[in-house]
Scaffold this active site. Structure first.
Site, PDB file in Angstrom:
ATOM      1  N   HIS A  65      -2.294  20.943  -1.095  1.00 28.46           N
ATOM      2  CA  HIS A  65      -2.830  21.725  -2.220  1.00 28.46           C
ATOM      3  C   HIS A  65      -3.425  23.069  -1.797  1.00 28.46           C
ATOM      4  O   HIS A  65      -3.532  23.981  -2.618  1.00 28.46           O
ATOM      5  CB  HIS A  65      -3.917  20.935  -2.943  1.00 28.46           C
ATOM      6  CG  HIS A  65      -3.423  19.658  -3.520  1.00 28.46           C
ATOM      7  ND1 HIS A  65      -2.814  19.584  -4.743  1.00 28.46           N
ATOM      8  CD2 HIS A  65      -3.412  18.396  -3.021  1.00 28.46           C
ATOM      9  CE1 HIS A  65      -2.468  18.323  -4.981  1.00 28.46           C
ATOM     10  NE2 HIS A  65      -2.809  17.589  -3.953  1.00 28.46           N
ATOM     11  N   ASN A 229      -2.830   4.956  -1.887  1.00 31.45           N
ATOM     12  CA  ASN A 229      -3.849   5.671  -2.658  1.00 31.45           C
ATOM     13  C   ASN A 229      -3.366   5.903  -4.081  1.00 31.45           C
ATOM     14  O   ASN A 229      -2.235   6.336  -4.298  1.00 31.45           O
ATOM     15  CB  ASN A 229      -4.192   7.015  -1.991  1.00 31.45           C
ATOM     16  CG  ASN A 229      -4.809   6.828  -0.625  1.00 31.45           C
ATOM     17  OD1 ASN A 229      -4.249   7.223   0.391  1.00 31.45           O
ATOM     18  ND2 ASN A 229      -5.954   6.182  -0.593  1.00 31.45           N
ATOM     19  N   ARG A 237       1.052 -12.655  -5.047  1.00 33.66           N
ATOM     20  CA  ARG A 237       1.851 -13.164  -6.177  1.00 33.66           C
ATOM     21  C   ARG A 237       2.185 -12.052  -7.164  1.00 33.66           C
ATOM     22  O   ARG A 237       2.825 -12.278  -8.177  1.00 33.66           O
ATOM     23  CB  ARG A 237       1.110 -14.298  -6.890  1.00 33.66           C
ATOM     24  CG  ARG A 237       1.479 -15.667  -6.311  1.00 33.66           C
ATOM     25  CD  ARG A 237       0.901 -16.786  -7.155  1.00 33.66           C
ATOM     26  NE  ARG A 237      -0.529 -16.921  -6.950  1.00 33.66           N
ATOM     27  CZ  ARG A 237      -1.074 -17.699  -6.009  1.00 33.66           C
ATOM     28  NH1 ARG A 237      -0.315 -18.404  -5.209  1.00 33.66           N
ATOM     29  NH2 ARG A 237      -2.375 -17.769  -5.881  1.00 33.66           N
ATOM     30  N   HIS A 261      -8.490   7.879   4.024  1.00 36.08           N
ATOM     31  CA  HIS A 261      -7.732   7.458   2.843  1.00 36.08           C
ATOM     32  C   HIS A 261      -7.099   6.081   3.017  1.00 36.08           C
ATOM     33  O   HIS A 261      -6.942   5.333   2.048  1.00 36.08           O
ATOM     34  CB  HIS A 261      -6.619   8.472   2.529  1.00 36.08           C
ATOM     35  CG  HIS A 261      -7.110   9.683   1.804  1.00 36.08           C
ATOM     36  ND1 HIS A 261      -7.821  10.685   2.425  1.00 36.08           N
ATOM     37  CD2 HIS A 261      -7.012  10.040   0.510  1.00 36.08           C
ATOM     38  CE1 HIS A 261      -8.122  11.603   1.534  1.00 36.08           C
ATOM     39  NE2 HIS A 261      -7.645  11.242   0.366  1.00 36.08           N
ATOM     40  N   ASP A 284      -2.153  16.088   2.174  1.00 37.58           N
ATOM     41  CA  ASP A 284      -2.870  16.159   0.895  1.00 37.58           C
ATOM     42  C   ASP A 284      -4.069  17.107   1.058  1.00 37.58           C
ATOM     43  O   ASP A 284      -5.112  16.926   0.431  1.00 37.58           O
ATOM     44  CB  ASP A 284      -3.319  14.765   0.414  1.00 37.58           C
ATOM     45  CG  ASP A 284      -3.614  14.723  -1.079  1.00 37.58           C
ATOM     46  OD1 ASP A 284      -3.337  15.712  -1.786  1.00 37.58           O
ATOM     47  OD2 ASP A 284      -4.148  13.701  -1.541  1.00 37.58           O
ATOM     48  N   GLY A 319      -8.366  14.613  -2.307  1.00 35.58           N
ATOM     49  CA  GLY A 319      -7.561  15.274  -1.276  1.00 35.58           C
ATOM     50  C   GLY A 319      -8.263  15.150   0.064  1.00 35.58           C
ATOM     51  O   GLY A 319      -9.236  14.397   0.213  1.00 35.58           O
TER      52      GLY A 319
END
Ligand SMILES: [Zn+2]
Length: 390
Positions: A65, A229, A237, A261, A284, A319
């Site tokens: 970003h 994330n 299950r 993260h 990120d 981020g």
């Protein structure tokens, strides 16, 4: 055209390993590569001697970003210059500029700016160290409210081929990846539209169960955004979206390997299950990357960074400040062989973007995007499309 001969103790192309190798760079491209004894060096080449170093391709980051105090959504040349220069110092030589959810009109404005910048720089030799922006990753608005992370809830939107078309147009056709939550109405149509437009359909920010995730893969989704994330968690299950991604070898999965993260063992499970060929290292990264702790913007909202960890006002992770050189060291410390770790940050993301042979590889004709690493995997030199290193 300036010619450089880079001599390295080891080269990881990264599919092959060459010891005592030489890479000849002419202009912005790689002209030759081989073992020292087999190479005839062009007269007048400037030598760059990287004794004891390992030279690898520059990192390709498909989810980032911002950096250096700026966010790609600012969309102006000053911000994008700063971002591309900051990450280049950490060995990232190509990025896919990643948007964060915002009102569509705001996103369109950002996309127009980013597209203008890309068009102004494509086919130009940078002349200085700067990552190349390969295109745009739309992370939102077509994501789940329940798994939105820090994406602003008001601006989330149901998948819409019409809105998607508007975003593609604003980006001048430079959208490379679109993140979609498969369980939302219209998601499968959107993924099919992305595939038809040669855009990577990515599963992310999703509460999908296993069958919904499978349906997205069947519709053409081939990538998963920051694995674990903002995803419904795995249950034995109810394996959910995580189970669908882990068990499909066609789907590449991003991981933010900052060890904040995702815990190390969960990264080991991911790599152990999917193998070395489908896991991609991403940052990120946000504006705070390469900057001191403090307050920064991510898209339209504020985040606080303390000890390098970015959170929004509710304390949710927002981020990272990770760079891919650090991600590489982290996965190597988890037991991933260096060559495989390098592939996860170079040739594999390039292939996912359809740029095999041009980016993320040391091969004749590829862009001269190179990183020299010390024995402890620190970046000692970087070349972006022929600029730098000397
Ligand atoms: Zn992101």
């Amino acid at each position: 055209m300036p010619t450089t001969a880079i001599h390295a103790s080891r080269i990881l192309t990264p599919d092959e390993e060459i010891s005592d190798g030489v890479i000849v760079v002419e202009g912005s491209r790689i002209a030759a590569i081989g073992h020292r004894d087999e190479m005839r060096l062009p007269p007048g080449a400037v030598d760059y001697v990287a004794t004891g170093m390992t030279v690898i391709p520059g990192f390709v980051d498909v989810h980032i970003h911002g950096a250096g105090g700026h966010d790609v959504m600012e969309g102006d040349a000053r911000a994008l210059d700063r971002i591309t220069a900051t990450v280049a110092r950490h060995g990232t030589t190509s990025i896919v500029a990643t948007t964060v959810t915002a009102p569509v009109e705001d996103t369109c404005r950002s996309l127009q700016g980013i597209a203008q910048y890309i068009r102004a720089h494509e086919n130009a030799e940078p002349g200085h160290l700067a990552a190349e922006i390969l295109g745009v990753h739309l992370e939102g608005p077509f994501i789940s409210k329940a798994r939105r992370g820090v994406h602003p809830p008001d601006a989330l939107a149901k998948p819409s081929v019409a809105t998607f078309g508007k975003l593609i147009e604003a980006a001048d056709g430079l959208v490379k990846i679109v993140t979609v939550a498969p369980e939302l109405p219209g998601a499968l149509e959107l993924i099919a539209a992305a595939v038809a437009a040669k855009i990577v359909g990515a599963i992310g920010h999703t509460d999908a169960d296993y069958d919904q995730a499978r349906a997205a893969i069947h519709a053409g989704a081939r990538h998963a955004v920051h694995m674990y994330n903002a995803m419904r968690p795995f249950e034995h299950r109810d394996p959910g979206v995580v189970g669908a991604i882990l068990t499909d070898p066609e789907v590449t999965a991003e991981v933010i390997a900052d060890l904040v993260h995702v815990a190390g063992p969960a990264i080991q499970v991911l790599i152990g299950t999917k193998g070395f060929d489908t896991v991609l290292l991403v940052s990120d990264g946000i504006a705070a990357t390469g900057m001191p702790d403090g307050k920064y913007r991510l898209g339209n909202f504020e985040v606080s960074v303390k000890d390098g960890v970015a959170r929004n006002s509710e304390g949710k992770l927002a981020g990272s400040t990770l760079t891919l050189d650090r991600a590489l060291r982290n996965v190597v410390a988890l037991g991933v062989p260096l060559q495989d770790a390098v592939r996860m940050a170079t040739v594999l993301p390039a292939r996912r973007l359809g740029l095999a042979g041009k980016k993320g590889i040391i091969a004749v004709g590829a862009d001269a995007d190179l990183v020299a690493l010390t024995p402890d995997l620190r970046v000692s030199g970087v070349m972006t499309r022929g600029a730098g290193l000397a």
